[in-house]
Design a protein around this motif. Sequence first.
Motif, PDB file in Angstrom:
ATOM      1  N   LEU A  95       0.866  -1.173   0.000  1.00  0.00           N
ATOM      2  CA  LEU A  95       0.000   0.000   0.000  1.00  0.00           C
ATOM      3  C   LEU A  95       0.903   1.222   0.000  1.00  0.00           C
ATOM      4  O   LEU A  95       1.760   1.362   0.874  1.00  0.00           O
ATOM      5  CB  LEU A  95      -0.886  -0.030   1.245  1.00  0.00           C
ATOM      6  N   VAL A  96       0.735   2.089  -1.005  1.00  0.00           N
ATOM      7  CA  VAL A  96       1.626   3.240  -1.131  1.00  0.00           C
ATOM      8  C   VAL A  96       0.825   4.535  -1.267  1.00  0.00           C
ATOM      9  O   VAL A  96      -0.364   4.525  -1.613  1.00  0.00           O
ATOM     10  CB  VAL A  96       2.566   3.093  -2.352  1.00  0.00           C
ATOM     11  N   ALA A  97       1.522   5.635  -1.000  1.00  0.00           N
ATOM     12  CA  ALA A  97       0.908   6.950  -1.178  1.00  0.00           C
ATOM     13  C   ALA A  97       0.387   7.058  -2.607  1.00  0.00           C
ATOM     14  O   ALA A  97       1.024   6.605  -3.555  1.00  0.00           O
ATOM     15  CB  ALA A  97       1.931   8.046  -0.896  1.00  0.00           C
ATOM     16  N   GLY A  98      -0.795   7.644  -2.728  1.00  0.00           N
ATOM     17  CA  GLY A  98      -1.419   7.781  -4.034  1.00  0.00           C
ATOM     18  C   GLY A  98      -2.511   6.758  -4.297  1.00  0.00           C
ATOM     19  O   GLY A  98      -3.335   6.946  -5.185  1.00  0.00           O
ATOM     20  N   ASP A  99      -2.502   5.666  -3.521  1.00  0.00           N
ATOM     21  CA  ASP A  99      -3.580   4.681  -3.657  1.00  0.00           C
ATOM     22  C   ASP A  99      -4.894   5.293  -3.181  1.00  0.00           C
ATOM     23  O   ASP A  99      -4.917   6.124  -2.267  1.00  0.00           O
ATOM     24  CB  ASP A  99      -3.304   3.433  -2.808  1.00  0.00           C
ATOM     25  N   THR A 100      -5.976   4.873  -3.775  1.00  0.00           N
ATOM     26  CA  THR A 100      -7.319   5.180  -3.300  1.00  0.00           C
ATOM     27  C   THR A 100      -7.962   3.854  -2.958  1.00  0.00           C
ATOM     28  O   THR A 100      -7.955   2.936  -3.771  1.00  0.00           O
ATOM     29  CB  THR A 100      -8.145   5.908  -4.389  1.00  0.00           C
ATOM     30  N   LEU A 101      -8.468   3.752  -1.744  1.00  0.00           N
ATOM     31  CA  LEU A 101      -9.048   2.496  -1.296  1.00  0.00           C
ATOM     32  C   LEU A 101     -10.543   2.628  -1.026  1.00  0.00           C
ATOM     33  O   LEU A 101     -11.016   3.674  -0.590  1.00  0.00           O
ATOM     34  CB  LEU A 101      -8.377   2.020   0.002  1.00  0.00           C
ATOM     35  N   ARG A 102     -11.242   1.526  -1.281  1.00  0.00           N
ATOM     36  CA  ARG A 102     -12.658   1.406  -0.926  1.00  0.00           C
ATOM     37  C   ARG A 102     -12.783   0.114  -0.137  1.00  0.00           C
ATOM     38  O   ARG A 102     -12.379  -0.955  -0.604  1.00  0.00           O
ATOM     39  CB  ARG A 102     -13.530   1.355  -2.167  1.00  0.00           C
ATOM     40  N   GLY A 103     -13.318   0.240   1.066  1.00  0.00           N
ATOM     41  CA  GLY A 103     -13.445  -0.926   1.936  1.00  0.00           C
ATOM     42  C   GLY A 103     -14.885  -1.236   2.259  1.00  0.00           C
ATOM     43  O   GLY A 103     -15.687  -0.332   2.500  1.00  0.00           O
ATOM     44  N   THR A 104     -15.208  -2.507   2.267  1.00  0.00           N
ATOM     45  CA  THR A 104     -16.529  -2.982   2.659  1.00  0.00           C
ATOM     46  C   THR A 104     -16.349  -3.880   3.875  1.00  0.00           C
ATOM     47  O   THR A 104     -15.635  -4.883   3.810  1.00  0.00           O
ATOM     48  CB  THR A 104     -17.200  -3.772   1.513  1.00  0.00           C
TER      49      THR A 104
END
Length: 152
Positions: A95-104
């Motif tokens: 996981l690096v800076a710039g990632d966009t995450l969506r969690g369920t």
Amino acid sequence: MGATDGLVGTVIDEVSFDVERGKIREFATATATDDLIHTDRAAARAAGFEDVLATPTHVVVAGHVRDQGAFVDRLGLALERVVVGGVRWEYQRALVAGDTLRGTRRVTSDVQRAGSRGGTVRIITLETEYLDAAGSPVVRLTETIIERGASS
């Protein structure tokens, strides 16, 4: 005892957030992480990462944008009797800076059993699957929540 009221499989909430370089630095400082791959972009790139690497517990930042009151209500918890039983992170990729995450976040287990001092305890296991912007899995967070039975 056994399973409670059929919450297994229930989606508790969904959350989205950007993995920010400044927030990674804050986590690195808070956890006394001194490896430069978490704070220096050049060091991270030299180690083979696209940007600074998030610390292993970084996805807890989702708690800053979640409605924690709704979470407690949805599970029917008495917050004053709740303790964290455990947390586990399983990474499918860095996981690096710039990632966009969506969690369920879903309930994967919800059981009641006899407590060690009489009464009952409720043990809830929650799983949050975090996907990146392309829809690929990045990390799975498993949380165990314990609610002690009410005092007599």
